[in-house]
Design an enzyme around this catalytic site. Structure first.
Site, mmCIF file in Angstrom:
data_model
loop_
_atom_site.group_PDB
_atom_site.id
_atom_site.type_symbol
_atom_site.label_atom_id
_atom_site.label_comp_id
_atom_site.label_asym_id
_atom_site.label_seq_id
_atom_site.Cartn_x
_atom_site.Cartn_y
_atom_site.Cartn_z
ATOM 1 N N HIS A 1 18.714 51.231 38.542
ATOM 2 C CA HIS A 1 19.955 51.808 39.064
ATOM 3 C C HIS A 1 20.668 50.862 40.032
ATOM 4 O O HIS A 1 21.840 51.042 40.333
ATOM 5 C CB HIS A 1 19.712 53.182 39.713
ATOM 6 C CG HIS A 1 18.936 53.137 40.999
ATOM 7 N ND1 HIS A 1 17.588 53.374 41.067
ATOM 8 C CD2 HIS A 1 19.340 52.912 42.279
ATOM 9 C CE1 HIS A 1 17.182 53.306 42.333
ATOM 10 N NE2 HIS A 1 18.238 53.024 43.095
ATOM 11 N N ASP B 1 13.487 53.347 35.183
ATOM 12 C CA ASP B 1 14.243 52.751 36.291
ATOM 13 C C ASP B 1 13.715 51.357 36.663
ATOM 14 O O ASP B 1 13.418 51.076 37.825
ATOM 15 C CB ASP B 1 14.205 53.673 37.509
ATOM 16 C CG ASP B 1 15.335 53.360 38.487
ATOM 17 O OD1 ASP B 1 16.313 52.694 38.078
ATOM 18 O OD2 ASP B 1 15.237 53.750 39.666
ATOM 19 N N SER C 1 15.566 50.439 47.264
ATOM 20 C CA SER C 1 15.351 50.559 45.818
ATOM 21 C C SER C 1 15.050 49.197 45.197
ATOM 22 O O SER C 1 15.759 48.223 45.428
ATOM 23 C CB SER C 1 16.584 51.166 45.155
ATOM 24 O OG SER C 1 16.800 52.479 45.592
#
Length: 281
Positions: free
Chosen positions: A137, A171, A240
């Site tokens: 993402h 992801d 992330s």
């Protein structure tokens, strides 16, 4: 007329004694020889027994020395085993500072379009090219429009990298850079609840941020995704794609997201998912 002489009164003529017979002297000498032989024989027997006893004592002493040596060797092996065990236990002592120092040189802030996050080098460099992992993402915006160029930042220096493959369901995004970076080692065994971890990343753009926690649980993902590692180390936007690292300085997961409006609930993709799919470990 003179008659024959008469014996003188009171006088006696003694006879000359006879010499001992030679046979009797020979018997005496033979007897002495026999006695001497018996004495020598007895002495020889006694000495033989003493020598035999000495040899037995020597053999016993050697056997005892070998037994003591074997016992000492066994004790030494035991001590060496204990030292090795203590060394392994010392190596498992949680030292976040040491883990961070080993991991940070391989962790980068990544900029992909308008989004920022964290990426880390993994595995050995190949022909001067380095492989990196991040969260999908983080690069989703540029990947969605057909672009693949991103920038990596570390210690004020900028490096160029390319997105080479992605796994949207789990992801994960794989990057390649012509710069050579030290790749982090990856764990081969799944994590366990209670295992201590360090999370490294760039939350809100703050590079080289380190947080510490434990694995809370391993949960099944939704919508066909694989497992997720739940941990309680604090993470925020920008973490992330960063590595979740165990006490052995091995990556166990890729930081993915945190629960909304809550603290202490972060989620990561197990590193084994990326290793199995992309063969980068």
């Amino acid at each position: 007329m003179i008659g024959p002489p008469a014996p003188v009164s009171g006088a006696a003529i003694s006879a000359v004694p006879a010499a001992p017979r030679p046979r009797r002297a020979g018997l005496v000498l033979a007897a002495v020889a026999v006695v001497f032989t018996l004495v020598l024989g007895t002495i020889a027997i006694v000495q033989a027994r003493q020598i035999s006893d000495l040899r037995g004592d020597l053999d016993s002493a050697r056997a005892e020395a070998q037994r003591v040596q074997a016992s000492d060797d066994q004790r030494l092996d035991s001590l060496e085993g204990q030292v090795t065990q203590l060394g392994e236990q010392a190596g498992r002592v949680f030292d976040p500072q040491a883990v961070a120092a080993a991991v940070l040189p391989s962790v980068f802030r990544i900029t992909a379009g308008n989004l920022t996050g964290t990426a880390f080098a993994v595995g050995p460099a190949s022909s001067g090219n380095s492989r990196l992992l991040t969260a999908y993402h983080v690069v989703q915006e540029i990947w969605g429009r057909g672009a693949n160029r991103v920038e990596l930042e570390r210690d004020g220096q900028t490096y160029s990298a390319t997105v080479t493959d992605v796994d949207q369901a789990n992801d994960i995004a794989v990057l390649s850079s012509s710069s050579e970076f030290a790749g982090l080692a990856t764990a081969t065994e799944p994590v366990q609840s209670g295992q201590q971890v360090v999370v490294v990343g760039s939350p809100l753009g703050l590079t080289d941020s380190v947080t510490v926690g434990v694995v809370s649980a391993v949960r099944q993902g939704e919508a066909g995704a694989g497992e997720l590692i739940q941990f309680d180390a604090s993470i925020n936007p920008g973490n992330s794609g960063g590595p979740v690292v165990n006490t052995a300085k091995q990556v166990v997961g890729i930081a993915r997201l945190k629960a909304k409006d809550s603290e202490g609930i972060g989620l990561a993709t197990p590193i084994q998912t990326a290793c199995a799919k992309f063969r980068v470990c």
